[in-house]
Design a protein around this motif. Structure first.
Motif, PDB file in Angstrom:
ATOM      1  N   PHE A  96      37.840  43.088  -7.229  1.00 56.50           N
ATOM      2  CA  PHE A  96      37.283  44.202  -7.969  1.00 56.50           C
ATOM      3  C   PHE A  96      38.256  45.372  -7.903  1.00 56.50           C
ATOM      4  O   PHE A  96      39.217  45.353  -7.126  1.00 56.50           O
ATOM      5  N   THR A  97      37.968  46.415  -8.698  1.00 60.56           N
ATOM      6  CA  THR A  97      38.803  47.619  -8.710  1.00 60.56           C
ATOM      7  C   THR A  97      37.940  48.839  -8.367  1.00 60.56           C
ATOM      8  O   THR A  97      36.757  48.700  -8.047  1.00 60.56           O
ATOM      9  N   ALA A  98      38.524  50.019  -8.477  1.00 61.86           N
ATOM     10  CA  ALA A  98      37.791  51.255  -8.187  1.00 61.86           C
ATOM     11  C   ALA A  98      36.629  51.466  -9.162  1.00 61.86           C
ATOM     12  O   ALA A  98      35.706  52.228  -8.883  1.00 61.86           O
ATOM     13  N   GLU A  99      36.672  50.786 -10.301  1.00 61.13           N
ATOM     14  CA  GLU A  99      35.585  50.890 -11.280  1.00 61.13           C
ATOM     15  C   GLU A  99      34.303  50.211 -10.786  1.00 61.13           C
ATOM     16  O   GLU A  99      33.233  50.415 -11.360  1.00 61.13           O
ATOM     17  N   HIS A 100      34.422  49.392  -9.748  1.00 61.99           N
ATOM     18  CA  HIS A 100      33.279  48.594  -9.280  1.00 61.99           C
ATOM     19  C   HIS A 100      32.668  49.143  -7.985  1.00 61.99           C
ATOM     20  O   HIS A 100      31.992  48.412  -7.266  1.00 61.99           O
ATOM     21  N   LEU A 101      32.881  50.420  -7.727  1.00 62.36           N
ATOM     22  CA  LEU A 101      32.394  51.013  -6.473  1.00 62.36           C
ATOM     23  C   LEU A 101      30.883  50.933  -6.310  1.00 62.36           C
ATOM     24  O   LEU A 101      30.375  50.896  -5.191  1.00 62.36           O
ATOM     25  N   ASP A 102      30.150  50.911  -7.415  1.00 63.59           N
ATOM     26  CA  ASP A 102      28.689  50.969  -7.342  1.00 63.59           C
ATOM     27  C   ASP A 102      28.015  49.645  -7.678  1.00 63.59           C
ATOM     28  O   ASP A 102      26.823  49.604  -7.987  1.00 63.59           O
ATOM     29  N   ILE A 103      28.759  48.556  -7.615  1.00 64.43           N
ATOM     30  CA  ILE A 103      28.173  47.226  -7.798  1.00 64.43           C
ATOM     31  C   ILE A 103      27.340  46.892  -6.561  1.00 64.43           C
ATOM     32  O   ILE A 103      27.827  46.989  -5.429  1.00 64.43           O
ATOM     33  N   PRO A 104      26.064  46.512  -6.714  1.00 62.28           N
ATOM     34  CA  PRO A 104      25.281  46.103  -5.540  1.00 62.28           C
ATOM     35  C   PRO A 104      25.830  44.802  -4.960  1.00 62.28           C
ATOM     36  O   PRO A 104      25.941  43.802  -5.673  1.00 62.28           O
ATOM     37  N   LEU A 105      26.194  44.835  -3.694  1.00 61.78           N
ATOM     38  CA  LEU A 105      26.810  43.665  -3.076  1.00 61.78           C
ATOM     39  C   LEU A 105      25.740  42.722  -2.527  1.00 61.78           C
ATOM     40  O   LEU A 105      25.458  42.673  -1.329  1.00 61.78           O
ATOM     41  N   ASP A 106      25.138  41.994  -3.451  1.00 65.90           N
ATOM     42  CA  ASP A 106      24.275  40.873  -3.095  1.00 65.90           C
ATOM     43  C   ASP A 106      24.686  39.714  -4.000  1.00 65.90           C
ATOM     44  O   ASP A 106      25.634  39.834  -4.784  1.00 65.90           O
ATOM     45  N   PHE A 107      23.997  38.587  -3.882  1.00 62.02           N
ATOM     46  CA  PHE A 107      24.447  37.389  -4.601  1.00 62.02           C
ATOM     47  C   PHE A 107      24.421  37.586  -6.115  1.00 62.02           C
ATOM     48  O   PHE A 107      25.350  37.191  -6.817  1.00 62.02           O
ATOM     49  N   GLU A 108      23.361  38.236  -6.638  1.00 61.49           N
ATOM     50  CA  GLU A 108      23.265  38.435  -8.085  1.00 61.49           C
ATOM     51  C   GLU A 108      24.192  39.540  -8.568  1.00 61.49           C
ATOM     52  O   GLU A 108      24.873  39.401  -9.584  1.00 61.49           O
ATOM     53  N   GLY A 109      24.227  40.657  -7.825  1.00 66.17           N
ATOM     54  CA  GLY A 109      25.029  41.801  -8.245  1.00 66.17           C
ATOM     55  C   GLY A 109      26.503  41.465  -8.377  1.00 66.17           C
ATOM     56  O   GLY A 109      27.155  41.818  -9.364  1.00 66.17           O
ATOM     57  N   ALA A 110      27.047  40.771  -7.374  1.00 70.70           N
ATOM     58  CA  ALA A 110      28.466  40.402  -7.406  1.00 70.70           C
ATOM     59  C   ALA A 110      28.745  39.429  -8.548  1.00 70.70           C
ATOM     60  O   ALA A 110      29.755  39.545  -9.249  1.00 70.70           O
ATOM     61  N   ALA A 111      27.830  38.470  -8.763  1.00 73.37           N
ATOM     62  CA  ALA A 111      28.032  37.470  -9.812  1.00 73.37           C
ATOM     63  C   ALA A 111      27.977  38.106 -11.201  1.00 73.37           C
ATOM     64  O   ALA A 111      28.782  37.773 -12.078  1.00 73.37           O
TER      65      ALA A 111
END
Length: 431
Positions: A292-307
């Motif tokens: 990921f890059t700095a644009e993905h700082l607010d992605i929820p880090l769980d199985f669905e969010g990352a996918a």
């Protein structure tokens, strides 16, 4: 934003001599095992199913469902095997857990073994982790002396033997069937599936392979209940998770947070970016997961969010890189690792990782050609989905995602008309 939680898996880590059985028992240790042995195996499987606990080793498969695959009869011995091989670059959660709180794993083994009608459990530890192997062996001896392992555990009439086995340091043995081959004394190479381990695993008998963190979560679920567990994390990915944060942060280490925590929140816990140099790229779950890059700082880090964002949660090995790092150089280092660790069983991975390494090394040295990027992607396409196990798929992830987000850096290494430059010279010029 995810709410902070009271430590669960790490709650004993700071206690004096937290690895001792006396410390463990002072802090609710082995109460869940006693409670579990008073229930039926079916009831335990249902509680774990209801909790929503998912495998913490990378795949995220529901643990209770996996346990239910074990046949109800005992025509053959049943085995529980703990995957403590932890070889994914950037991952450092299982070994610290076993070092600080080995009895939580042993108690989890008792509960899971009883739930699956297994009388022999194996913990397969990475061979290089000698300190961890010694501590696990000492904890196992303590449990045997107390009568918590062996014959007639807690006076229940149920027996369990536990064996700590040291591997020989092969990354491929993190793949469950390669681990089983290694445990049987053969060269660690993945097996063809089906048959799946639940039907024919260790010694061709019904077997379940689970990650350390998954099994260490079981005692807390049995004691506090599935509803309590679901209060943490997100609906489809409940519970706490140990995030391993390494790289360019002020305070690298293990941080226990609810599933769904974002990198922005993790960076805050870790003291921010080291020396204030901005974030450039990061991995959510080790080098096998697309970056990921700095644009993905607010992605929820769980199985669905990352996918949903185009990557995978993996082992939550969050590797953080600042703007001083060359993406092609980092990708090359990861690819060299995969080439070295490929078991050689299948042609796409064995030959593909070799050629990927050759091309990347040439590019990073400043001798790239205009066709190299297309060649890299073509080789990746011939590995992805065509290798015998997931090692090949993991090997192409850094390359394809690196080119996706930082194609210009790769192109600059191939632009001969302006004179070749090495990866480090290019990053220096950008800085």
């Amino acid at each position: 934003m995810a709410d902070p939680i009271t430590p669960v898996l790490t709650k004993r880590w700071l206690s004096p001599e937290s690895w001792r059985i006396e410390t463990y028992e002072q802090l609710e240790g082995y109460t869940a095992a006693r409670k579990a042995l008073a229930a039926t195996p079916e009831q335990l499987v249902q509680v774990v199913k209801d909790s929503g606990l998912r495998g913490r080793g990378g795949a995220g498969f529901p643990a209770g469902v996996k346990w239910s695959f074990m046949p109800p009869n005992e025509d053959k011995p049943h085995y529980l095997v703990i995957n403590a091989d932890e070889g994914e670059p950037g991952t450092c959660k299982d070994i610290p857990l076993m070092m600080a709180d080995p009895h939580s794993l042993i108690e989890g083994c008792i509960i899971a073994s009883y739930a699956m009608r297994s009388h022999h459990c194996f913990i397969y530890v990475r061979g290089e982790a000698l300190h961890c192997i010694r501590r696990l062996n000492a904890a196992t001896r303590e449990a045997y002396r107390k009568g918590y392992l062996g014959k007639n555990i807690f006076g229940s009439g149920w027996d369990l033997e536990l064996t700590v086995h040291a591997g020989a340091g092969a990354y491929i043995c993190g793949e469950e069937t390669a681990l089983l081959d290694s445990l049987e004394g053969r060269r660690g190479q993945p097996r063809l599936k089906p048959p799946f381990p639940a039907a024919a695993g260790l010694y061709a008998a019904p077997t379940t392979v689970n990650n350390v963190e998954t099994i260490a979560s079981a005692p807390y679920i049995i004691n506090a209940g599935s509803d309590w567990f679901r209060e943490m994390g997100r609906e489809k990915s409940p519970g706490p998770k140990i995030y391993s944060i390494s790289g360019h942060v002020e305070k690298p280490g293990q941080y226990e947070c609810p599933l769904g925590t974002t990198l922005r929140e993790l960076l805050e816990l870790a003291g921010g970016m080291k020396d204030g140099i901005p974030l450039k790229f990061w991995t959510p779950g080790g080098s096998s997961t697309p970056m990921f890059t700095a644009e993905h700082l607010d992605i929820p880090l769980d199985f669905e969010g990352a996918a949903e964002a185009g990557s995978m949660l993996g082992t939550t090995a969050v590797q953080v890189f600042n703007e001083t790092v060359s993406v092609p150089w980092a990708v090359m280092k990861w690819t060299q690792f995969y080439e070295h660790e490929s078991c050689g069983k299948c042609t796409p991975c064995r030959e593909g990782t070799y050629w990927l390494t050759q091309i990347l090394e040439r590019m990073v040295e400043g001798n790239g050609t205009a066709e190299d990027i297309d060649t890299l992607l073509d080789v990746c396409d011939n590995i992805l989905g065509r290798s015998f196990c997931a090692l090949g798929d993991g090997a192409v992830s850094p390359i394809t995602s690196g080119i996706k987000y930082f194609r210009e850096e790769f192109r600059a290494l191939c632009d001969r008309q302006q004179g070749s430059a090495t990866a480090h010279e290019l990053v220096g010029a950008q800085a």
